[in-house]
Design a protein around this motif. Structure first.
Motif, mmCIF file in Angstrom:
data_model
loop_
_atom_site.group_PDB
_atom_site.id
_atom_site.type_symbol
_atom_site.label_atom_id
_atom_site.label_comp_id
_atom_site.label_asym_id
_atom_site.label_seq_id
_atom_site.Cartn_x
_atom_site.Cartn_y
_atom_site.Cartn_z
ATOM 1 N N PHE A 43 -5.062 -2.852 -26.854
ATOM 2 C CA PHE A 43 -4.669 -2.375 -28.010
ATOM 3 C C PHE A 43 -5.113 -3.326 -29.018
ATOM 4 N N ARG A 44 -5.620 -4.467 -28.685
ATOM 5 C CA ARG A 44 -6.077 -5.695 -29.713
ATOM 6 C C ARG A 44 -7.363 -5.154 -29.749
ATOM 7 N N ASP A 45 -8.031 -5.117 -31.007
ATOM 8 C CA ASP A 45 -9.544 -4.851 -31.315
ATOM 9 C C ASP A 45 -10.427 -6.051 -30.571
ATOM 10 N N HIS A 46 -11.574 -5.306 -29.918
ATOM 11 C CA HIS A 46 -12.586 -6.083 -29.590
ATOM 12 C C HIS A 46 -12.151 -7.028 -28.225
ATOM 13 N N VAL A 47 -11.055 -6.813 -27.611
ATOM 14 C CA VAL A 47 -10.758 -7.319 -26.531
ATOM 15 C C VAL A 47 -10.749 -6.508 -25.158
ATOM 16 N N HIS A 48 -11.552 -6.886 -24.283
ATOM 17 C CA HIS A 48 -12.041 -6.090 -23.359
ATOM 18 C C HIS A 48 -12.057 -7.142 -21.735
ATOM 19 N N SER A 49 -11.465 -6.677 -21.055
ATOM 20 C CA SER A 49 -11.184 -7.947 -19.780
ATOM 21 C C SER A 49 -11.676 -7.042 -18.624
ATOM 22 N N ARG A 50 -12.097 -7.762 -17.600
ATOM 23 C CA ARG A 50 -12.606 -7.228 -16.190
ATOM 24 C C ARG A 50 -11.939 -8.357 -15.260
ATOM 25 N N ARG A 51 -11.399 -7.794 -14.283
ATOM 26 C CA ARG A 51 -11.023 -8.877 -13.056
ATOM 27 C C ARG A 51 -11.242 -8.401 -11.769
ATOM 28 N N THR A 52 -11.529 -9.385 -10.879
ATOM 29 C CA THR A 52 -11.935 -8.920 -9.628
ATOM 30 C C THR A 52 -11.114 -9.872 -8.464
ATOM 31 N N LEU A 53 -10.419 -9.294 -7.610
ATOM 32 C CA LEU A 53 -9.621 -10.210 -6.317
ATOM 33 C C LEU A 53 -10.379 -9.741 -5.105
ATOM 34 N N GLU B 215 -4.811 -6.028 27.353
ATOM 35 C CA GLU B 215 -4.670 -7.266 26.827
ATOM 36 C C GLU B 215 -4.301 -7.385 25.421
ATOM 37 N N PRO B 216 -3.107 -7.726 25.185
ATOM 38 C CA PRO B 216 -2.503 -7.681 23.923
ATOM 39 C C PRO B 216 -3.465 -8.562 22.963
ATOM 40 N N ALA B 217 -3.621 -8.167 21.677
ATOM 41 C CA ALA B 217 -4.483 -8.692 20.556
ATOM 42 C C ALA B 217 -3.769 -10.166 20.337
ATOM 43 N N THR B 218 -4.930 -10.876 19.996
ATOM 44 C CA THR B 218 -4.614 -12.500 19.693
ATOM 45 C C THR B 218 -5.109 -12.845 18.221
ATOM 46 N N LEU B 219 -5.759 -12.086 17.678
ATOM 47 C CA LEU B 219 -6.310 -12.134 16.504
ATOM 48 C C LEU B 219 -6.217 -11.053 15.473
ATOM 49 N N ALA B 220 -5.445 -11.196 14.175
ATOM 50 C CA ALA B 220 -5.350 -10.125 13.268
ATOM 51 C C ALA B 220 -6.091 -10.509 12.130
ATOM 52 N N TYR B 221 -6.116 -9.567 11.135
ATOM 53 C CA TYR B 221 -6.785 -9.753 9.914
ATOM 54 C C TYR B 221 -6.058 -8.951 8.731
ATOM 55 N N ARG B 222 -5.993 -9.408 7.553
ATOM 56 C CA ARG B 222 -5.583 -8.583 6.521
ATOM 57 C C ARG B 222 -6.666 -8.829 5.354
ATOM 58 N N LEU B 223 -7.029 -7.754 4.384
ATOM 59 C CA LEU B 223 -7.706 -7.893 3.468
ATOM 60 C C LEU B 223 -7.350 -7.162 2.397
ATOM 61 N N ASN B 224 -7.169 -7.699 1.182
ATOM 62 C CA ASN B 224 -6.655 -7.327 -0.128
ATOM 63 C C ASN B 224 -7.722 -7.351 -1.150
ATOM 64 N N VAL B 225 -8.211 -6.362 -1.934
ATOM 65 C CA VAL B 225 -9.240 -6.357 -2.701
ATOM 66 C C VAL B 225 -8.565 -5.451 -4.007
ATOM 67 N N SER B 226 -9.188 -5.868 -5.119
ATOM 68 C CA SER B 226 -8.667 -5.197 -6.309
ATOM 69 C C SER B 226 -9.708 -5.212 -7.389
ATOM 70 N N ALA B 227 -9.885 -4.413 -8.128
ATOM 71 C CA ALA B 227 -10.920 -4.487 -9.201
ATOM 72 C C ALA B 227 -10.159 -3.809 -10.507
ATOM 73 N N GLU B 228 -10.372 -4.538 -11.631
ATOM 74 C CA GLU B 228 -9.860 -3.884 -13.014
ATOM 75 C C GLU B 228 -10.550 -4.120 -14.067
ATOM 76 N N ASP B 229 -10.662 -3.049 -14.988
ATOM 77 C CA ASP B 229 -11.367 -2.984 -16.006
ATOM 78 C C ASP B 229 -10.575 -2.184 -17.258
ATOM 79 N N LYS B 230 -10.207 -3.036 -18.211
ATOM 80 C CA LYS B 230 -9.497 -2.225 -19.377
ATOM 81 C C LYS B 230 -9.793 -2.822 -20.895
ATOM 82 N N ASP B 231 -9.689 -2.127 -21.802
ATOM 83 C CA ASP B 231 -9.724 -2.385 -22.980
ATOM 84 C C ASP B 231 -8.275 -2.953 -23.538
#
Length: 731
Positions: free
Chosen positions: A244-254, A226-242
């Motif tokens: 070149f600007r003083d006191h600037v730190h960022s975090r991102r999650t997708l 039986e051919p598939a009738t349901l498919a998924y895709r999952l993209n995840v990213s996580a980022e953490d960085k300082d």
């Protein structure tokens, strides 16, 4: 006479979010072939001259295309780009990968006619096409899979779940309604595949940059029988960085999940979701001192580290349904719900000088920077619905691609902005030459600004129709859209209200002449409108902005479609443009602004193993519109070489030039931002069919430059040299 475009027996490609049976089968077959090719032993690998680019399911691409020949956003049909009577630049996933672009912002330098604008201290995307930008606090015209995606407060878009980025230049008002006449950007997300594939990516770079990403897709049901009738895709990213600007730190999650269902031979359903969070301080950049840039280090931060982060949370849910009524007609439906919040406290520098919101201290006379403390709590939500019927028919010798649609949207925004009573105070100022943090007593904060403390409610409805006529060598595109909106703003401070119910009709007409199968000339004209919620000095909303865009161009592509180019001349005018006056803290309306210019682009494969992306733009911007360079250009070249052991080595680089610009705010009289030229280096080694190593060096020669300026104390410096090492693995 060359043969006209032929049509398949059944329409199966309608939009990026909808797959149909025949197309799904082709994609599945291509994906299977690609994975089979990657599993082939190295000794059986054909030479580089004979290897065709594989359709890859996940992971970084090699030997793919730069020349995007189709754009779902330009006409909402499968019309080839060479037949569309407007300039369309499709940034393919291959180019995104080669650039090492993790943000939409990272590809802008390689698209003609695009310029960066005020991004609210790094909290959202904001660009201008052909010298026209959205409102400084409402950002640009942006679509996500053909649905409106720019309202509210949205963190800078990540590329982890993007298949391509379409820059639709010129007015798109006849198709999408409220937008800028310079163009619109359409983000096309990755779709689920019915063939399994998985990849993980890891990056480390300058300023303690760390990023992890996952891309996984495949069927959720089916068997050998039986051919598939349901498919998924999952993209995840996580980022953490300082930074070149003083006191600037960022975090991102997708987190971006998507599902595709085959509900029957003629019906397809797709869900596309996205959760994105960004946490970072509000960074306003550096000031101009005594009319000079570079007086203070570009790393110096003039906020308060103790304020913490501005946190942005975004949720997007899209649902698309496609049902084929016959081989020539289909129905489409798209439903979207978006939610967004922006919250946090920030101590911000503010432009100085007599009469500026109570800030009487001038940096020209002493070493002191005026600041203010603001606390923001913004929330918005939007629900939009699109219903369309699309069909093909023929009247005599003329073939028609007919699109009929209706759209409705509801948008609500709640804004609370706490500020000082009485405006700015020296008590929260800071030394320019020797900033000391943590020395201020935060004053009492309360709602002060009527237009930033209240609720905004919008209701929009639209009907649109588009017909593409084809006969012989000629293509005619005619479109018309009628929009009606109802907007009401209620102030939380004094209970005052402002409301309007504008309506607009936006036509579009374009003619394309196919001189040869791979060469065309075109001309087009169209109108745009954008409803405004800004308030004038009397507390009333401004009239909707009305734009008129004219364009003349030439398009060419090679016989194999791997190389293509566009040359375009444009003339765009817009009326009812509000402009901020900091001396009165109100907006004044400009009667009419006009931009003219030329764009040249060439992208694709110039020889076996060689990919290029070239762009140049000349912009004669209206004097009242600032921060636009007269000349901009870029070049990016990559060369791939097959190794004896079956591996692959890639080496490339790019250069970007941006001419001199003045700051965005003419009332604050910032100096001219100097022209700059920066270089980039990229290299990668595909060890085998599963493993890949990459190296990217941005700003190779460590050039000091400035990307944008909003006023004299909000000038954003560009990043110094940045090195990123990455590893990508498929399994």
């Amino acid at each position: 006479m060359h043969p006209t475009r032929t049509y398949p027996p059944r329409l199966r490609r309608a939009r990026p979010a909808i797959a149909s049976a025949s197309l799904a089968a082709l994609l599945e077959l291509a994906a299977s072939a690609a994975w089979a090719a990657e599993a082939t032993p190295a000794t059986d690998k054909p030479s580089a001259e004979t290897t065709l680019p594989a359709v890859q399911v996940v992971g970084r691409r090699q030997s793919g295309e730069y020349n995007g020949r189709e754009s779902d956003g330009a006409t909402k049909t499968d019309t080839p780009v060479i037949e569309v009577p407007q300039a369309v630049r499709v940034v393919t996933r291959q180019l995104v990968d080669d650039l090492g672009a993790q943000r939409v912002d990272d590809v802008l330098d390689y698209v003609a006619g695009v310029s960066r604008q005020n991004n609210f201290g790094g909290t959202w995307d904001n660009i201008a096409l052909r010298g026209f930008a959205g409102h400084e606090d409402r950002t640009m015209s942006l679509l996500r899979n053909g649905m409106p995606s720019n309202r509210g407060f949205n963190a800078p878009r990540d590329t982890a779940n993007l298949e391509r980025i379409e820059f639709l230049k010129g007015t798109m008002g006849a198709l999408y309604g409220s937008s800028e006449p310079g163009g619109t950007v359409n983000l096309v997300t990755k779709q689920p595949r019915f063939t399994a594939g998985h990849s993980v990516e890891a990056y480390y770079g300058s300023h303690d940059y760390k990023r992890l990403a996952l891309d996984s897709t495949g069927p959720l049901n089916g068997s050998t029988d039986e051919p598939a009738t349901l498919a998924y895709r999952l993209n995840v990213s996580a980022e953490d960085k300082d930074s070149f600007r003083d006191h600037v730190h960022s975090r991102r999650t997708l987190v971006a999940p998507s599902l595709a269902w085959r509900l029957g031979a003629d019906t397809r359903l797709r869900y596309d979701g996205e959760w994105l969070r960004q946490e970072a301080p509000l960074d306003r950049g550096v000031p101009v001192i005594n009319g000079q840039l570079g007086t203070v280090p570009n790393s110096r931060f003039y906020g308060e580290p103790g304020d913490g982060d501005i946190t942005i949370d975004n949720q997007t849910h899209q649902l698309f349904l496609d049902h084929a009524l016959s081989p020539d007609w289909e129905l489409r439906a798209g439903l979207q719900h978006k939610r967004g919040t922006l919250a946090g406290r920030a101590t911000e520098t503010h432009q100085y000088g007599p009469g500026t919101l109570g800030c009487a201290t001038s940096m020209d006379t002493r070493d002191w920077m005026c600041r203010r403390v603001r606390d923001r709590d913004f929330a918005s939500q939007e629900t939009s619905l699109q219903l369309e019927a699309y069909g093909r028919l023929q009247t005599g010798p003329i073939k028609h691609d007919l699109l009929i649609g209706a759209e409705a949207a509801r948008f609500e925004q709640d804004r609370t902005l706490l500020d000082h009573a009485g405006g700015l105070r020296d008590a929260v100022g800071i030394s320019v030459s020797n900033p000391v943090y943590g020395q201020i007593a935060v004053p009492a904060l309360s709602p002060q600004l009527t237009d930033w403390n209240g609720t905004l409610k919008d209701r929009q409805q639209a009907l649109y129709v588009q017909d593409q006529l084809a006969w012989g060598d000629w293509r005619l595109l005619a479109g018309l859209r009628h929009d009606r909106a109802e907007s009401r703003y209620t102030s939380r401070i004094d209970g005052s209200t402002a409301e309007q119910d504008p309506s607009a009709t936006s036509p579009r007409l374009g003619l394309t002449w196919l001189l040869q199968p791979h060469l065309s000339v075109y001309a087009s004209v169209g109108r745009s409108f954008r409803a405004q919620t800004e308030l004038d000095a009397s507390g009333r909303m401004f009239e909707p902005q009305i734009g008129t865009a004219k364009e003349l161009g030439l398009k060419w592509e090679s016989a194999d479609g791997r190389l293509g180019g566009t040359a375009a001349l444009f003339d765009i005018a817009k009326r009812h443009v509000p402009q901020y006056d900091p001396n009165t803290d109100t907006y004044a309306e400009l009667d009419r602004v006009r931009n003219k210019g030329l764009e040249l682009e060439l992208t694709g494969q110039v020889a076996p193993g060689w990919r290029v992306a070239l762009a140049y733009a000349y912009l004669d911007a209206d004097p009242s519109l600032t921060q636009f360079a007269r000349h901009t250009g870029s070049a990016f070249v990559v060369h791939e070489h097959s190794l004896a052991d079956g591996g692959l080595l890639g080496l490339g680089g790019g250069v970007t030039h941006v001419g001199a610009r003045s700051g965005e705010d003419p009332f604050a009289a910032p100096p001219q931002l100097p022209a700059y030229t920066v270089a980039k280096l990229t290299a990668y080694w595909r060890v085998n069919t599963k493993m890949r190593i990459s190296l990217d060096v941005d700003n190779l020669f460590d050039k000091t430059y400035y990307t944008s300026a909003y006023n004299r104390v909000w000038v954003m410096p560009g990043s110094p040299r940045h090195v990123t090492l990455g590893a990508q693995y498929k399994f």
